[in-house]
Design a protein around this motif. Sequence first.
Motif, PDB file in Angstrom:
ATOM      1  N   ASN A 100       0.826  -1.204   0.000  1.00  0.00           N
ATOM      2  CA  ASN A 100       0.000   0.000   0.000  1.00  0.00           C
ATOM      3  C   ASN A 100       0.863   1.258   0.000  1.00  0.00           C
ATOM      4  OD1 ASN A 100      -2.405  -1.289  -0.154  1.00  0.00           O
ATOM      5  ND2 ASN A 100      -2.910  -1.106   2.018  1.00  0.00           N
ATOM      6  N   ALA A 101       1.940   1.228   0.772  1.00  0.00           N
ATOM      7  CA  ALA A 101       2.846   2.381   0.792  1.00  0.00           C
ATOM      8  C   ALA A 101       3.434   2.619  -0.591  1.00  0.00           C
ATOM      9  CB  ALA A 101       3.966   2.163   1.805  1.00  0.00           C
ATOM     10  N   LEU A 102       3.733   1.518  -1.258  1.00  0.00           N
ATOM     11  CA  LEU A 102       4.310   1.613  -2.592  1.00  0.00           C
ATOM     12  C   LEU A 102       3.336   2.261  -3.568  1.00  0.00           C
ATOM     13  CD1 LEU A 102       6.954   0.680  -3.733  1.00  0.00           C
ATOM     14  CD2 LEU A 102       5.834  -1.396  -4.508  1.00  0.00           C
ATOM     15  N   TYR A 103       2.063   1.964  -3.385  1.00  0.00           N
ATOM     16  CA  TYR A 103       1.061   2.530  -4.278  1.00  0.00           C
ATOM     17  C   TYR A 103       0.820   3.996  -3.986  1.00  0.00           C
ATOM     18  CZ  TYR A 103      -0.330  -1.595  -6.806  1.00  0.00           C
ATOM     19  OH  TYR A 103      -0.337  -2.669  -7.664  1.00  0.00           O
ATOM     20  N   GLU A 104       1.255   4.430  -2.826  1.00  0.00           N
ATOM     21  CA  GLU A 104       1.017   5.827  -2.477  1.00  0.00           C
ATOM     22  C   GLU A 104       2.295   6.649  -2.641  1.00  0.00           C
ATOM     23  OE1 GLU A 104      -1.145   5.291   1.225  1.00  0.00           O
ATOM     24  OE2 GLU A 104      -2.489   3.988   0.080  1.00  0.00           O
ATOM     25  N   PHE A 105       3.148   6.224  -3.552  1.00  0.00           N
ATOM     26  CA  PHE A 105       4.364   6.944  -3.944  1.00  0.00           C
ATOM     27  C   PHE A 105       5.350   7.105  -2.801  1.00  0.00           C
ATOM     28  CE2 PHE A 105       0.688   8.598  -6.302  1.00  0.00           C
ATOM     29  CZ  PHE A 105       0.943   7.938  -7.493  1.00  0.00           C
TER      30      PHE A 105
END
Lengths: 351, 557
Positions: free
Chosen positions: B524-529
Amino acid sequence: MKRFISLLLVMLLAFSLAACNSNDVTENKDSEKNEENTELEEKIVVYSTHPEDLLEYVSGKFEEKTGVKVEFINLRGELADRVRAEKENPQSDVMFGGASSLFIDMKKDDLFEKYVPAWSNDIKDIFKDEEGYWTGTIQTPVMLFYNNEMLSEKEAPKDWSDLANPKYKNNVLSRNSLSSSARATIASLLYQYYKDDNMEEGWNFINEFDDNVKGYYGSGSLQFQAIGRKEGAVSFSVLNSIIDNKEKNNLPLSIVDAKSGSPVITDAVAVIKGAKHMNAAKAFVDFVGSPEIQAELANKFNRLPTHPKAIENGKAWMKEAEYKVMDVDWSVVSKKESEWIQKWASEIEAE
Amino acid sequence: MDRVIRYFKNDILKHIIYIGVFWILIGFVLYPAFNTFLSSLKSQDGLTLKYYKDFFSNKNNITVVVNTIKLGLATVLVCGVIGTGLAFYVNYFDFKYNNIINKLLLTPIMIPGVIIVIAFIQLYGESGLITSTIELLFNLDKHPYSFKGFYGILFIHAYTQYVYFYLNVSVSIGYIDYSTIEAAKNLGASKLKIFTSVILPTITPALATSSILTFMSGIGSFSAPNLLGHNYKVLSTQILLAKTNNYMEIASVQVMILLFTGLVFLTLLRHYERSTKIEMSVKGKAIRPVKIKDPKKRKIYMALAGFVILTIILPILTIFLLSFVKPGTWMINIYPKEFGFDNYMKIFTKSRVFAPFKNSISMSLWATFFSLVLGVPCAYIINKTKFKAKGILELLVILPWAMPASTIAINMINGFNKPNIFVGNNILVGTYILLPLAYFVGIIPLMVKTTGVSLNNLNNTLIDASKTLGASWKNTFKKIIIPIISPGIIAGAVLGFIRCVGEYTTSALLYGVANKPISIAMVNALYEFEIGLSMAYGVLIIVITSILASLMMKLRR
């Protein structure tokens, strides 16, 4: 060996006790409620596509106001599948987020409970289902953008058709066919040819676009990083991601207001049919689309509201509405999207 | 009389075990998979092969199948060479730092696949740290290599999956009988001859097992093809695409093709394994690590190993380094400049933060526990008894291998979204236990296989002796078999546990509000840049798994 087994068992016990006592306690009480009761249940379960900090914010506010505990997960692309899989025994109460084309599709599968929140009277018809099965809370435009240290405004693309222009060969970066924004964009672009009954040219366009693409990215972070590091100049993404990366990650990006307009996805909310916490679910829909919350999401998370009053109270750029909207009939797109994307992904992207 | 009763009791116990084992395997492996098979044949007017015909009449689909098989075979080859080489380096030759090296070599398996792929892109991608450094050093105006498509994916597979070869071969090197080597030497056998007729047969089961493992994860891997493949398409990504497009029949056909490919490979290798099976001698003498005396040779050897080890720890260092990079300072620059604890602060100040850690560990422990309960008896029945239906049992046990993680998840959903007789007519979709059960299904073959490698090295004479001396079936198992095979069991349990802690693909499809695992928080962190934030989660996963794994390893003796 014995010690190994006993350690395993002890850890198992310890962690299970810690993990279990927080759940399951409320389940029984909730199922005893009768239909007439309008009292709010103790908790609701929200399945969403929105990022976690947004969900945390909304949940916090909702808990503060109603005392109902919100449990949420962000399922992104898996969301629709999950709701379908749980049809026999729904685990969620509200579906919050996801493109309207998805909601149109899922309404046909009889997955939603009809519910018309008060605030939906004030929003435009294009943002809601005419029968009241889902209502839009956020507008999500997909915009063209470029790295302004690589291209001047003059050199930059002006419209989507430029994505097929040979002068951007190997300079276009795209998300791959699993990304919901890329799917919506490609389908919207193809729809422009479909409505003129000219699909052949549409596929030519997609082929030429594919020739220009340097890479198809499986993650937004990697896509924006590549643009930031000048691996390619031109790309497209949802507006709030572009703004996030400009503001938080200091990328030198410029947004293009495409001549033929940008596709605008409506992010909707709906109550799940057979929800176990029906009253609280409806209260959540009332709450999350209210002009106050829409305005807060606009200011804190760059989400463009659907409610005119929230737009009024949002950020300056939202009022100016500085972009043109592409003409897209989402009910047609929702019928055709799968077929088109499957063809794009397995026949064109793969070459 | 006493013995008759005891024998009778043992017999009942034996039958209960047989029934239990089949109940679990049919309920959690076969029945869900069968549901998927049915849906690949089901149409409005009965059963049909139409979807298969449609699939194979499209040449793009054939390319995808060929790509997948090519990738699987290449993965086996590369991992086999690297993993076996390293296993001999550490176990056969005597060097000072072997103990530390051994631990370092196991680390890649502790890192969830997604995080490794990201770390590799940050190192070897077009503007990666290594790529840019090479360009700077040699003043290149072109990129020295392209880290994409087939070779990009293969590189990552080599990195993440050589561990299976390394671990299994290491275990079996321990069973090489030194007295046989000595005898052969005395009889004037050449080094090559010793290798082919003494060493190779001993490690063959390990090689076969590892080949199967790497082949299956090679054809089923998702993160690497998704993030690096660009236009190199494989079945696992196409399955998700078809599923996203709600083309469930196509997805089912693809799942079945993947399963079939896996089964063919499995059958071939089993055949090979059988034809080379040998029985270990009773009085084995463990090999002693050999010292390389020639200083020149020694240097070359060390340099070579040093290079390999550097390549292996580099991505791990990258993950640690990037987890300290200040958010927002590094999407443009290639070399990070500002460091801080911001990412860790963010993790620990976020509300609802500890739940994912707790969930992941407890679910992985459950899965490991289930796999021990099922796996050890299964491995024993398959390898050491003359049970009539053991061919079927073996097939059931290895079936999950032929299923990529997403398939297992889909099968679990299909199998348990209505009341199911195997679990007492309950609906499991949406409950806490479904995800640990899916993890469990995923690691059954691993558990049975690693136990099997040890069992193959267990001499039947010992068991017979124990039985002749009047020990019960149960006692033989407890006193003779378990101690000998426990290294294999523990290796399997630790591997299985580690695989579950960072597991992403199955988790993404099955987690619910009650059991969100840490890998989901990370992605999820990865998807939020926030690449730095997801790296910080990655570091925490590595730390947790290392601590728990070394704790388990400590108790080996």
